[in-house]
Design a protein around this motif. Structure first.
Motif, mmCIF file in Angstrom:
data_model
loop_
_atom_site.group_PDB
_atom_site.id
_atom_site.type_symbol
_atom_site.label_atom_id
_atom_site.label_comp_id
_atom_site.label_asym_id
_atom_site.label_seq_id
_atom_site.Cartn_x
_atom_site.Cartn_y
_atom_site.Cartn_z
ATOM 1 N N LYS A 41 1.225 -0.858 0.034
ATOM 2 C CA LYS A 41 0.129 -0.302 0.425
ATOM 3 C C LYS A 41 0.870 1.012 -0.367
ATOM 4 O O LYS A 41 0.654 2.048 -0.435
ATOM 5 N N SER A 93 -4.181 -8.966 4.220
ATOM 6 C CA SER A 93 -4.552 -8.608 5.460
ATOM 7 C C SER A 93 -5.605 -7.562 5.365
ATOM 8 O O SER A 93 -5.878 -7.080 4.012
ATOM 9 N N ARG A 115 -5.144 -10.573 13.547
ATOM 10 C CA ARG A 115 -5.192 -9.738 14.204
ATOM 11 C C ARG A 115 -5.319 -9.312 15.223
ATOM 12 O O ARG A 115 -6.948 -8.727 15.259
ATOM 13 N N SER A 172 1.152 3.537 12.160
ATOM 14 C CA SER A 172 2.138 4.552 11.293
ATOM 15 C C SER A 172 2.609 5.201 11.321
ATOM 16 O O SER A 172 2.337 6.007 12.408
ATOM 17 N N GLN A 173 4.178 5.776 11.319
ATOM 18 C CA GLN A 173 5.374 6.502 11.049
ATOM 19 C C GLN A 173 5.821 6.562 12.589
ATOM 20 O O GLN A 173 5.030 7.936 12.991
ATOM 21 N N GLY A 225 4.354 -3.032 10.533
ATOM 22 C CA GLY A 225 4.376 -2.145 10.199
ATOM 23 C C GLY A 225 4.741 -1.044 11.037
ATOM 24 O O GLY A 225 4.547 -1.511 11.815
ATOM 25 N N GLU A 282 5.636 -6.777 8.115
ATOM 26 C CA GLU A 282 4.866 -5.395 6.823
ATOM 27 C C GLU A 282 5.158 -4.370 7.005
ATOM 28 O O GLU A 282 4.801 -3.714 6.711
ATOM 29 N N GLY A 297 6.468 -1.347 5.098
ATOM 30 C CA GLY A 297 6.103 -0.314 3.904
ATOM 31 C C GLY A 297 7.059 1.301 3.735
ATOM 32 O O GLY A 297 7.983 0.722 3.200
ATOM 33 N N ARG A 298 6.605 2.099 5.232
ATOM 34 C CA ARG A 298 6.529 3.145 4.489
ATOM 35 C C ARG A 298 8.302 3.164 4.925
ATOM 36 O O ARG A 298 9.258 3.459 4.229
ATOM 37 N N ARG A 356 -0.699 14.200 1.593
ATOM 38 C CA ARG A 356 -0.065 13.432 2.725
ATOM 39 C C ARG A 356 0.064 14.958 3.198
ATOM 40 O O ARG A 356 -0.325 15.222 4.746
HETATM 41 N N1 LLP Z 1 0.568 -3.613 7.554
HETATM 42 C C1 LLP Z 1 -0.940 -3.133 7.919
HETATM 43 C C2 LLP Z 1 -1.330 -3.989 8.487
HETATM 44 C C3 LLP Z 1 -1.165 -1.776 7.607
HETATM 45 O O1 LLP Z 1 -2.015 -1.219 7.970
HETATM 46 C C4 LLP Z 1 -0.303 -0.640 7.010
HETATM 47 C C5 LLP Z 1 -0.373 0.476 7.192
HETATM 48 C C6 LLP Z 1 1.138 -1.508 7.294
HETATM 49 C C7 LLP Z 1 1.771 -2.777 7.585
HETATM 50 C C8 LLP Z 1 2.590 -0.301 6.677
HETATM 51 O O2 LLP Z 1 2.309 0.672 7.760
HETATM 52 P P1 LLP Z 1 4.085 1.619 7.584
HETATM 53 O O3 LLP Z 1 5.126 0.929 7.306
HETATM 54 O O4 LLP Z 1 4.259 1.481 6.366
HETATM 55 O O5 LLP Z 1 3.972 2.005 8.420
HETATM 56 N N2 LLP Z 1 -1.150 6.797 4.585
HETATM 57 C C9 LLP Z 1 -0.322 7.257 5.413
HETATM 58 C C10 LLP Z 1 -0.264 5.907 6.013
HETATM 59 C C11 LLP Z 1 -0.999 4.910 6.390
HETATM 60 C C12 LLP Z 1 -0.156 3.496 6.600
HETATM 61 C C13 LLP Z 1 -2.060 2.363 6.661
HETATM 62 N N3 LLP Z 1 -1.100 1.132 7.196
HETATM 63 C C14 LLP Z 1 0.954 8.298 5.554
HETATM 64 O O6 LLP Z 1 0.849 8.723 4.772
HETATM 65 O O7 LLP Z 1 1.092 8.983 6.313
#
Ligand code: LLP
Length: 446
Positions: free
Chosen positions: A84, A126, A173, A226-227, A262, A297, A299-300, A336
């Motif tokens: 995502k 997920s 979860r 996240s973040q 994540g 998991e 992403g960012r 963002r």
């Molecule tokens: N796993 C699940 C179940 C999640 O919901 C998410 C992100 C991740 C992994 C990955 O998270 P990361 O490692 O990227 O933080 N649009 C927002 C962030 C939304 C995150 C949604 N879920 C932004 O631009 O800050």
């Protein structure tokens, strides 16, 4: 938290400090800002603006750093890239080639992951609202793991898998009710959030799942937001998860996998953020002793720092009290700042501008909303029409969250590797904006 707060410009890092933390970027007097040796001015000349630019080296470097920290800690762990954050096939493929699986949240992402070459067994599905059709397609393809988020979804999946004569691999979860200390819009692990099964209800549900012939219960999962730039929220969530795993095992229930989610944050504004090694150390301490396979998991963290949005100044407008730098990129490209008041570094591409006197400016797009603002009171040099700027750390939740608002076509994307800039997503042609539209017959004539 700091990445979202808007404070005074004095706290902003200088251009030199920004560059120092981003090794794929460099500046040279003649050509200006470069991504892995490729001048951004050349990319703008060849591919126009706005254009997303990704450094392959940054993505693979970050993946390898995380993977080797996990290996050094002797953890049995697998990285499933949360696509995502950026679903460009080239990025998913690059990460897949390095050994990543994919974490997907829709039938569309499942399809794209497959198209990028990820094996179905390396895909974790997920999401809080997977439809029957999405689950059926994933099961039919042989998905590796489905993270179930409610008792209702578990019942639905059980019936579906039974009807298909399949055994669905599931993880539950859980919602650990931990405050991730991040922006409210991206917090997911509080009891009031829609995500996950309340941790207190998990044991009974897990036992039920283990008793079903149509389900193969593999473990538990958590994702608190996240973040996240502090380790304490992860520590709290993983401690609660470890407690749950011990309780399940004490009941004789098998737990092979622990999905850690994540959420690891990145330093948008050069604020301190945990390193991969520090995060892995925490995993080893909290979950390592359980001897399960750990699923990550991110992403960012993998792709955020690797990307930037390259834009051109349309004009500089001097309002009564403010200077506005109006770009040809807008909130429809990178939402963002508008959505989360996120702070992104903005740097000029021309080297001469780096040492020119700076004054506060609001950096905005051309969309007809005041929220179409990338930065407020940012210290920037004069940026006359035609000048290029780079909005940094836009590799995650940039292009994926774009829209065509104001009938602005989706921007092109380019990946730089070994001195070569390859288009990885073509700019959307303006005709595509209306290609799906249909004029009903009663409006067709006249
Ligand atoms: N796993 C699940 C179940 C999640 O919901 C998410 C992100 C991740 C992994 C990955 O998270 P990361 O490692 O990227 O933080 N649009 C927002 C962030 C939304 C995150 C949604 N879920 C932004 O631009 O800050």
């Amino acid at each position: 938290m700091a990445a979202f707060a808007r404070a005074d410009a004095a706290a902003d890092p200088s251009f030199a400090e920004i560059l120092a933390l981003r090794p794929h970027l460099a500046i040279a007097p003649e050509v200006g800002l470069m991504v892995d040796g490729v001048p951004l001015a050349r990319i703008a000349a060849e591919h126009a603006t706005p254009t997303w630019v990704y450094a392959a080296s940054a993505i693979s470097g970050r993946f390898r750093a995380l993977a080797s920290a996990l290996a050094e800690a002797n953890l049995d762990a697998r990285i499933h890239y949360a696509m995502k954050a950026n679903d460009a096939l080239a990025i998913v493929r690059l990460l897949g080639s390095l050994g990543a699986g994919a974490d997907v949240v829709s039938g569309g992402e499942f399809h794209a992951a497959r198209a990028a070459g990820i094996a179905p067994s390396d895909i974790v599905f997920s999401g809080v609202g997977k439809t029957e059709a999405e689950l059926r397609a994933a099961l039919a393809a042989g998905v590796g793991q489905i993270n179930v988020e409610s008792a209702e979804e578990l019942a639905m999946l059980d019936a579906l898998a039974a009807a298909m004569g399949r055994r669905a691999p599931v993880a539950l979860r859980v919602n650990p009710d931990v405050d991730a200390g991040t922006h409210a819009k991206i917090t997911t692990g509080r009891a009031e959030n829609k995500f996950g099964i309340p941790i207190g209800e998990a044991p009974a549900l897990y036992a039920r799942a283990a008793g079903s012939r149509a389900l193969r219960v593999r473990g538990v999962a958590v994702h608190i937001g996240s973040q996240i730039t502090a380790l304490a929220p992860f520590r709290a969530a993983y401690a609660r998860l470890a407690e749950l795993v011990r309780a399940l095992r004490a009941e004789g229930l098998p737990v092979e996998r622990i999905d850690c989610g994540g959420g690891l944050g990145i330093p948008y504004r050069n604020e301190p953020a945990p390193s991969a090694a520090a995060f892995v150390h925490l995993l080893r301490e909290t979950l390592g002793p359980l001897g399960a396979t750990l699923m990550l998991e991110p992403g960012r963290w993998l792709v955020g720092p690797a990307g930037l949005l390259l834009a051109r100044v349309v004009l500089e407008k001097h309002g009564t009290s403010r200077r506005f730098v109006i770009l040809d990129a807008a909130m429809n490209d990178l939402i963002r700042p508008a959505l989360y008041e996120a702070w992104h570094a903005i740097v000029p591409v021309a080297a001469a501008r780096w040492h020119a006197p700076a004054t506060p400016a609001d950096v905005v797009g051309p969309v007809c909303e005041s929220g179409d603002t990338f930065a407020t009171a940012r210290m920037l040099p004069a940026l006359p029409p035609g000048e290029l700027v780079a909005i940094l750390d836009a590799g995650a939740y940039g292009a994926v969250m774009s829209s065509t608002y104001n009938a602005r076509p989706l921007a092109a994307a380019v990946m730089v590797r070994a001195g070569e800039a390859a288009v990885i997503r073509r700019r959307q042609p303006v005709e595509a904006l209306i290609a799906q539209d249909v004029i009903p017959h009663w409006l067709a004539s006249g």
